[in-house]
Design a protein around this motif. Sequence first.
Motif, PDB file in Angstrom:
ATOM      1  N   ILE A 175      77.652  54.865  11.880  1.00 52.55           N
ATOM      2  CA  ILE A 175      76.883  53.628  11.731  1.00 52.55           C
ATOM      3  C   ILE A 175      75.414  53.838  12.092  1.00 52.55           C
ATOM      4  CG2 ILE A 175      76.873  51.154  12.279  1.00 52.55           C
ATOM      5  CD1 ILE A 175      79.442  52.220  10.942  1.00 52.55           C
ATOM      6  N   HIS A 268      85.138  46.942  19.586  1.00 54.47           N
ATOM      7  CA  HIS A 268      85.778  45.955  18.716  1.00 54.47           C
ATOM      8  C   HIS A 268      84.951  44.665  18.659  1.00 54.47           C
ATOM      9  CE1 HIS A 268      89.441  43.835  17.085  1.00 54.47           C
ATOM     10  NE2 HIS A 268      88.869  42.805  17.672  1.00 54.47           N
ATOM     11  N   GLY A 271      81.703  44.906  16.894  1.00 57.72           N
ATOM     12  CA  GLY A 271      81.980  44.847  15.462  1.00 57.72           C
ATOM     13  C   GLY A 271      81.985  43.416  14.955  1.00 57.72           C
ATOM     14  N   LEU A 276      81.900  41.922  11.344  1.00 53.29           N
ATOM     15  CA  LEU A 276      83.181  42.454  10.885  1.00 53.29           C
ATOM     16  C   LEU A 276      84.304  41.512  11.281  1.00 53.29           C
ATOM     17  CD1 LEU A 276      83.001  46.280  11.672  1.00 53.29           C
ATOM     18  CD2 LEU A 276      82.292  45.057   9.594  1.00 53.29           C
ATOM     19  N   THR A 294      88.949  48.982   3.129  1.00 51.61           N
ATOM     20  CA  THR A 294      89.993  48.870   4.143  1.00 51.61           C
ATOM     21  C   THR A 294      91.260  48.309   3.498  1.00 51.61           C
ATOM     22  OG1 THR A 294      89.248  46.658   4.797  1.00 51.61           O
ATOM     23  CG2 THR A 294      88.373  48.532   6.040  1.00 51.61           C
ATOM     24  N   ASN A 320      91.482  51.977  12.900  1.00 58.88           N
ATOM     25  CA  ASN A 320      90.194  51.294  12.763  1.00 58.88           C
ATOM     26  C   ASN A 320      89.887  50.485  14.019  1.00 58.88           C
ATOM     27  OD1 ASN A 320      88.269  49.013  11.730  1.00 58.88           O
ATOM     28  ND2 ASN A 320      88.289  50.543  10.104  1.00 58.88           N
ATOM     29  N   TYR A 321      88.622  50.470  14.399  1.00 59.89           N
ATOM     30  CA  TYR A 321      88.225  49.754  15.607  1.00 59.89           C
ATOM     31  C   TYR A 321      88.507  48.253  15.531  1.00 59.89           C
ATOM     32  CZ  TYR A 321      85.642  53.932  17.078  1.00 59.89           C
ATOM     33  OH  TYR A 321      85.300  55.208  17.466  1.00 59.89           O
ATOM     34  N   PHE A 333      85.169  53.515  11.987  1.00 59.20           N
ATOM     35  CA  PHE A 333      84.691  52.481  11.082  1.00 59.20           C
ATOM     36  C   PHE A 333      84.647  53.104   9.688  1.00 59.20           C
ATOM     37  CE2 PHE A 333      82.338  50.873  14.936  1.00 59.20           C
ATOM     38  CZ  PHE A 333      82.955  49.629  15.009  1.00 59.20           C
ATOM     39  N   THR A 334      84.627  52.262   8.659  1.00 58.32           N
ATOM     40  CA  THR A 334      84.550  52.764   7.285  1.00 58.32           C
ATOM     41  C   THR A 334      83.142  52.579   6.714  1.00 58.32           C
ATOM     42  OG1 THR A 334      85.084  50.688   6.149  1.00 58.32           O
ATOM     43  CG2 THR A 334      86.944  52.043   6.930  1.00 58.32           C
ATOM     44  N   GLN A 337      82.548  48.944   6.012  1.00 55.52           N
ATOM     45  CA  GLN A 337      82.189  48.207   7.222  1.00 55.52           C
ATOM     46  C   GLN A 337      80.744  48.488   7.610  1.00 55.52           C
ATOM     47  OE1 GLN A 337      85.484  49.715   9.614  1.00 55.52           O
ATOM     48  NE2 GLN A 337      86.383  47.664   9.722  1.00 55.52           N
ATOM     49  N   ASN A 338      80.299  49.711   7.423  1.00 58.36           N
ATOM     50  CA  ASN A 338      78.918  50.071   7.701  1.00 58.36           C
ATOM     51  C   ASN A 338      77.964  49.240   6.843  1.00 58.36           C
ATOM     52  OD1 ASN A 338      76.718  51.640   8.748  1.00 58.36           O
ATOM     53  ND2 ASN A 338      76.777  52.885   6.900  1.00 58.36           N
TER      54      ASN A 338
END
Length: 356
Positions: A175, A268, A271, A276, A294, A320-321, A333-334, A337-338
Amino acid sequence: MKKVILSVALLGAFLVSCENDSPISDNTVEESQEVQVDMSDFSLYVDQDDIAGKSASSLEKCVSMKNLEYRLSKNNGLAKKMYDIEYNTRKAIALKGQANKGKPTGGNGGGGTTPSIYEGAITIPVVINIIEQFSGQVTQNQINSQIRILNEDFQNNNSNTSNVPSAFAGLVADINVTFVLGTVNRVVNTKASWGTNDAMKIPSQGGIAPTDATSNLNLWVCEIGGGILGYAQFPGGSNATDGVVIGTDFFGETNAGGIYGKGRTATHEVGHWLNLRHIWGDGRCNRDDFVADTPTSDAPNYNCPSYPTVNCRSTDMTMNYMDYVQDDCMYMFTSGQNDRMRALFVAGGPKEGFVN
């Protein structure tokens, strides 16, 4: 079952009321006739009966959605603000996708000059507001370890990331966010539990007010009560309550936190603070977390699930967080998500004060 749902048809009802905060621009990203933004699935809800479960150790990992329900009930303008943020986020991600295909919509590689997703390194100052039952209850080691863990996780340096299954390995994202410790505020208050309605943020109730939430991440550390690990405020809420709340035993590295004592509650919750949702979408298989890469799922995972764990005809990304697994078993994270987080930092976005 309690739900608060925002649909496109009801948007007009939210236009008449707005909280006394800076308005959220509807035009964060330049309009493009080639971009279609579908908001039909957008919802804000809390499903208390079957989504807010507890771990095997009777701990409720996150109550961010419950706090959101509370905030929606107090602020008629919040739903419209969050709709606008979501619209701009989806448009930004769509524009980035077009730019990557070489279309001239203002993103990278497309001939434009303004990226739709903020691309540079991001530094976030962290103000820690500690409400402890006795002086020194929250140690300096907890504080230092928490900042270190946030940096590890948001810079893809969690040592457990090597365990990501091959099916998800290509999705792991750095990230590129650095958290820097700023002011630490402490007060002693013997209150047994502070609950989830933000009393810890109000000085008249014995709490600590946030420090300039437009350019600082405020973390509150206190006894939340009810076996709750933490919660966060989503983008769009009041600056007077903006930030993340973490239970004393789950802040940084602590033996008292057990399987949740490795500092990942903060990862978390930050996020959530960066827009998120829970990875299972806080609903059944037809609910989504609004992130394309995701997998669909229908409920949180707890403890340390075996791989593969399959729900909704797909393999859950349990590591995943934004799931509810124990701290040692969450480590990624993916890329999607970033993108979702970084869309907040563009000019006119709700987090632009951190980069401008």
